[in-house]
Design a protein around this motif. Sequence first.
Motif, PDB file in Angstrom:
ATOM      1  N   UNK A   2     -11.500  54.227  51.922  1.00 11.52           N
ATOM      2  CA  UNK A   2     -11.758  54.223  50.480  1.00 11.52           C
ATOM      3  C   UNK A   2     -10.733  55.093  49.777  1.00 11.52           C
ATOM      4  N   UNK A   3     -10.257  54.634  48.633  1.00  9.27           N
ATOM      5  CA  UNK A   3      -9.292  55.376  47.824  1.00  9.27           C
ATOM      6  C   UNK A   3      -9.990  56.603  47.236  1.00  9.27           C
ATOM      7  N   UNK A   4      -9.371  57.759  47.363  1.00  7.49           N
ATOM      8  CA  UNK A   4      -9.983  58.985  46.842  1.00  7.49           C
ATOM      9  C   UNK A   4      -9.857  59.078  45.322  1.00  7.49           C
ATOM     10  N   UNK A   5      -8.949  58.322  44.705  1.00  5.01           N
ATOM     11  CA  UNK A   5      -8.775  58.371  43.258  1.00  5.01           C
ATOM     12  C   UNK A   5      -9.761  57.466  42.518  1.00  5.01           C
ATOM     13  N   UNK A   6      -9.910  56.227  42.967  1.00  7.36           N
ATOM     14  CA  UNK A   6     -10.749  55.282  42.220  1.00  7.36           C
ATOM     15  C   UNK A   6     -11.948  54.765  43.006  1.00  7.36           C
ATOM     16  N   UNK A   7     -11.954  54.956  44.320  1.00  3.98           N
ATOM     17  CA  UNK A   7     -13.077  54.502  45.141  1.00  3.98           C
ATOM     18  C   UNK A   7     -12.946  53.091  45.661  1.00  3.98           C
ATOM     19  N   UNK A   8     -11.841  52.415  45.374  1.00  7.26           N
ATOM     20  CA  UNK A   8     -11.635  51.068  45.902  1.00  7.26           C
ATOM     21  C   UNK A   8     -11.638  51.117  47.425  1.00  7.26           C
ATOM     22  N   UNK A   9     -12.166  50.082  48.035  1.00  3.14           N
ATOM     23  CA  UNK A   9     -12.310  50.083  49.487  1.00  3.14           C
ATOM     24  C   UNK A   9     -11.399  49.071  50.157  1.00  3.14           C
ATOM     25  N   UNK A  10     -10.967  49.425  51.354  1.00  5.36           N
ATOM     26  CA  UNK A  10     -10.289  48.500  52.244  1.00  5.36           C
ATOM     27  C   UNK A  10     -11.262  48.290  53.393  1.00  5.36           C
ATOM     28  N   UNK A  11     -11.785  47.088  53.480  1.00 10.49           N
ATOM     29  CA  UNK A  11     -12.773  46.783  54.505  1.00 10.49           C
ATOM     30  C   UNK A  11     -12.080  46.044  55.637  1.00 10.49           C
ATOM     31  N   UNK A  12     -12.188  46.590  56.818  1.00  8.89           N
ATOM     32  CA  UNK A  12     -11.586  45.975  57.990  1.00  8.89           C
ATOM     33  C   UNK A  12     -12.702  45.288  58.757  1.00  8.89           C
ATOM     34  N   UNK A  13     -12.626  43.975  58.840  1.00  2.00           N
ATOM     35  CA  UNK A  13     -13.660  43.199  59.516  1.00  2.00           C
ATOM     36  C   UNK A  13     -13.036  42.428  60.672  1.00  2.00           C
ATOM     37  N   UNK A  14     -13.796  42.196  61.720  1.00  2.00           N
ATOM     38  CA  UNK A  14     -13.254  41.414  62.827  1.00  2.00           C
ATOM     39  C   UNK A  14     -13.028  39.965  62.413  1.00  2.00           C
TER      40      UNK A  14
END
Length: 64
Positions: free
Chosen positions: A31-43
């Motif tokens: 998760x971005x510490x500035x805005x909270x946007x997430x990068x979700x890593x899924x199989x």
Amino acid sequence: MELRCDTCDRVRIFERPACADHPRSSCPDRACTACGAAIVVAPVILLMDRRPRVLLRRAARRAA
């Protein structure tokens, strides 16, 4: 870890969020510490149709 945030449109620091389904040390998401946007890593999940080819051809003809 520094990654490019698409929401902020710049390189930002990303951290591991609290994960309920992984121990904290192995959580693949960030998760971005500035805005909270997430990068979700899924199989990657590959779904295969196991019907015989004849049935698949018939289904394709009906759909067309």
